[in-house]
Design an enzyme around this catalytic site. Structure first.
Site, PDB file in Angstrom:
ATOM      1  N   LYS A  22      51.368  31.258  47.397  1.00 37.54           N
ATOM      2  CA  LYS A  22      51.148  32.468  46.605  1.00 37.54           C
ATOM      3  C   LYS A  22      50.708  32.081  45.206  1.00 37.54           C
ATOM      4  CE  LYS A  22      53.600  36.146  46.992  1.00 37.54           C
ATOM      5  NZ  LYS A  22      52.673  36.979  47.780  1.00 37.54           N
ATOM      6  N   TYR A  25      49.205  37.355  41.641  1.00 36.85           N
ATOM      7  CA  TYR A  25      48.770  38.610  42.258  1.00 36.85           C
ATOM      8  C   TYR A  25      48.315  38.484  43.701  1.00 36.85           C
ATOM      9  CZ  TYR A  25      48.616  40.211  37.407  1.00 36.85           C
ATOM     10  OH  TYR A  25      48.929  40.507  36.115  1.00 36.85           O
ATOM     11  N   VAL A  28      47.189  32.867  49.200  1.00 38.91           N
ATOM     12  CA  VAL A  28      46.048  31.977  49.386  1.00 38.91           C
ATOM     13  C   VAL A  28      46.094  31.430  50.811  1.00 38.91           C
ATOM     14  CG1 VAL A  28      44.831  29.951  48.513  1.00 38.91           C
ATOM     15  CG2 VAL A  28      46.145  31.382  46.944  1.00 38.91           C
ATOM     16  N   LYS A  43      41.731  33.732  48.420  1.00 45.08           N
ATOM     17  CA  LYS A  43      42.843  34.386  47.730  1.00 45.08           C
ATOM     18  C   LYS A  43      42.748  35.879  48.006  1.00 45.08           C
ATOM     19  CE  LYS A  43      45.038  34.886  43.212  1.00 45.08           C
ATOM     20  NZ  LYS A  43      44.978  34.521  41.762  1.00 45.08           N
ATOM     21  N   ASP A 140      47.997  29.910  31.724  1.00 40.45           N
ATOM     22  CA  ASP A 140      48.964  29.567  32.772  1.00 40.45           C
ATOM     23  C   ASP A 140      48.693  28.155  33.290  1.00 40.45           C
ATOM     24  OD1 ASP A 140      51.156  29.961  34.347  1.00 40.45           O
ATOM     25  OD2 ASP A 140      50.088  31.061  35.913  1.00 40.45           O
TER      26      ASP A 140
END
Length: 502
Positions: A22, A25, A28, A43, A140
């Site tokens: 994951k 949002y 995968v 994704k 991120d």
């Protein structure tokens, strides 16, 4: 996790092989494209259950991926809507991500070689620098978002919460807590130095197998990060690596070096020479940021607004078709035969007109009224005289016998109804009658009975339609009887024994 099934648009073009994990949002999957049988990562995001802001961030990832082109950034292939799901097809990394490598080495209790750490670190720095050159803040950066391709090539992925900085700062508090810088924890504006902080956290983790700031609660984690104290890196590593960690994990954003300064530093240059790394690929002018994709409330309106699919197999096929194959043979010079001078002359106006193609029917001149009437008369059947019976083959239209062999036909044998006219009395104002000028010049006169048409004329042929003392009428040469005056005279004055022109 269950794999996608049913009548899905995804399954029409791809075969789902495995669930990978994951991301931001979405989930995968590892898939195989049916057309070229190559492996990709898809994704999948359920946009129906998202807020409008989350939808815009998911679509924004497509825009950023399609805009960036760098060896250390995951490449974009395609995006499409599959019902309420947004699917992004991207490059597949067969060796997982950096967190897998760190976990594997930590389980084996085998520290990473310093040269290997520098190799990973320089590649991550190059990828982040490419994003910063495009004014994209990742927000991120962590080992789980660093993909490992073949040949230990690292690629930055998951741009789901990345942001294009139109101003100098961002304000939204977002990211993974262990890699968030102090300015984000303080809810202050932040910019590119926040990604530099996250890069320092990854460098520290590769050397120690632990994050620099560990805590049992969010409040404790916030306190440790704001304090800026962490356990030192082991002495088995060089001073250059320890100093790089210290510079990147500076609590003051302004004191952290930029990615461009890091890559141009003497330490990095020295390590690149030792590892024999290839030179950094500069950000080309092709990395132009695509226009913002507006996300409507009705998701069906998104179709057709995504960037053009970019598949390497199709690009290679296009290049092969565009460029001729070189088999090592000498180039053949094309010989163009010279035309003779006479043939090389430009055609004349008359030739050009005759050789010109016929214009389409829409461009022709419209027929006039007279042409239309003439064509209508030609198509209309000829009406037989009243009371006339069918004539045998060879007979004329008005029933006259056919002419003898070698004799010219008479007017009656020609057919008084030629051109669609009937022999006999016609109304004075009928179409095709003589003009008023001709009518004034004509009057009915008694015929000169017994008067021969010309000396030696045969019996039954009289002088008709001629002036007194004038030459014989040309109709007499055809042996026309006096009972058959010209048709145009009959239409105006009626059938009479003879008409004489005054």
């Amino acid at each position: 996790m269950a794999l996608p099934s049913g009548n899905r648009e995804l399954l029409k073009h791809f075969k789902v092989l495995k669930f990978l994990g994951k991301g931001s949002y979405g989930s995968v999957y590892k898939v195989k494209r049916i057309s070229d049988e190559r492996i990709y990562a898809v994704k999948e995001t359920d946009v129906k259950s998202m807020s409008q802001t989350e939808r815009e961030e998911s679509v924004n990832e497509i825009r950023l991926l399609a805009s960036a082109s760098h060896p250390n950034i995951v490449s974009y292939n395609e995006a499409f809507l599959d019902g309420n799901r947004l699917c992004i097809v991207m490059e597949y990394a067969p060796n997982g991500d950096m967190s897998r490598i760190i976990k594997k080495q930590a389980t084996a209790r085998k520290p990473l070689d310093e040269m290997q750490i520098w190799k990973y670190f320089i590649q991550i720095a190059r990828g982040i620098n490419a994003l910063h050159e495009m004014r994209v803040l990742h927000r991120d950066i962590k080992p789980g978002n660093i993909m490992v391709a073949d040949g230990d090539v690292l690629k930055i992925g998951d741009l789901g919460i990345a942001k294009l900085l139109k101003s100098s700062m961002a304000k939204t508090q977002i990211g993974t807590p262990h890699y968030m810088p102090p300015e984000v924890w303080k809810s202050r504006p932040y910019a590119f130095p926040s990604d530099v902080w996250a890069l320092g956290c990854i460098l520290y983790e590769m050397a120690t197998f632990n994050v620099p700031f560990e805590a049992r609660s969010m409040s404790e984690l916030r306190y440790k990060i704001l304090r800026g104290r962490y356990s030192p890196v082991g002495r088995q590593y060089s001073a250059d690596l320890i100093d790089m960690v210290r510079r990147l994990l500076d609590a003051v954003p302004e004191n952290r070096p930029t990615l461009k300064q890091i890559l141009s530093s003497e330490t990095v240059k020295k390590m690149e020479a030792k590892i024999r790394m290839e030179a950094n690929v500069p950000v080309s002018g092709d990395n132009q940021m695509l226009a913002t994709i507006q996300v409507p409330r009705n998701l069906n309106l998104l179709k057709g607004k995504f960037p053009t699919p970019q598949y390497q197999a199709e690009e290679e096929a296009g290049k092969e078709n565009a460029a001729p194959m070189n088999m090592g043979l000498p180039a053949i010079k094309e010989v163009v035969p010279q035309q003779p001078r006479a043939a090389a002359r430009a055609p004349s106006a008359g030739r050009a007109r005759s050789a010109a193609p016929e214009p389409p029917r829409d461009l022709r001149r419209a027929p006039s009224r007279g042409e239309r009437e003439q064509a209508q008369r030609a198509r209309a059947p000829v009406a037989a005289p009243p009371g006339a019976a069918l004539q045998p083959r060879g007979a004329s239209r008005n029933g006259a016998p056919p002419p003898a062999y070698g004799q010219p036909p008479s007017y009656a044998q020609y057919g008084g109804a030629q051109y669609g006219r009937r022999a006999g009395p016609q109304p004075p104002n009928s179409r095709g009658g003589q003009s008023q000028y001709e009518a004034q010049r004509m009057k009915v006169a008694p015929p000169a009975r017994g008067a021969p048409a010309y000396p030696g004329a045969p019996a039954g042929v009289s002088r008709v339609g001629s002036r007194a003392g004038a030459k014989p009428s040309p109709y007499a040469d055809y042996g026309r009887p006096a009972a058959y005056p010209p048709a145009y005279m009959q239409r105006q004055v009626g059938a009479g024994p003879g008409v004489q022109e005054v």
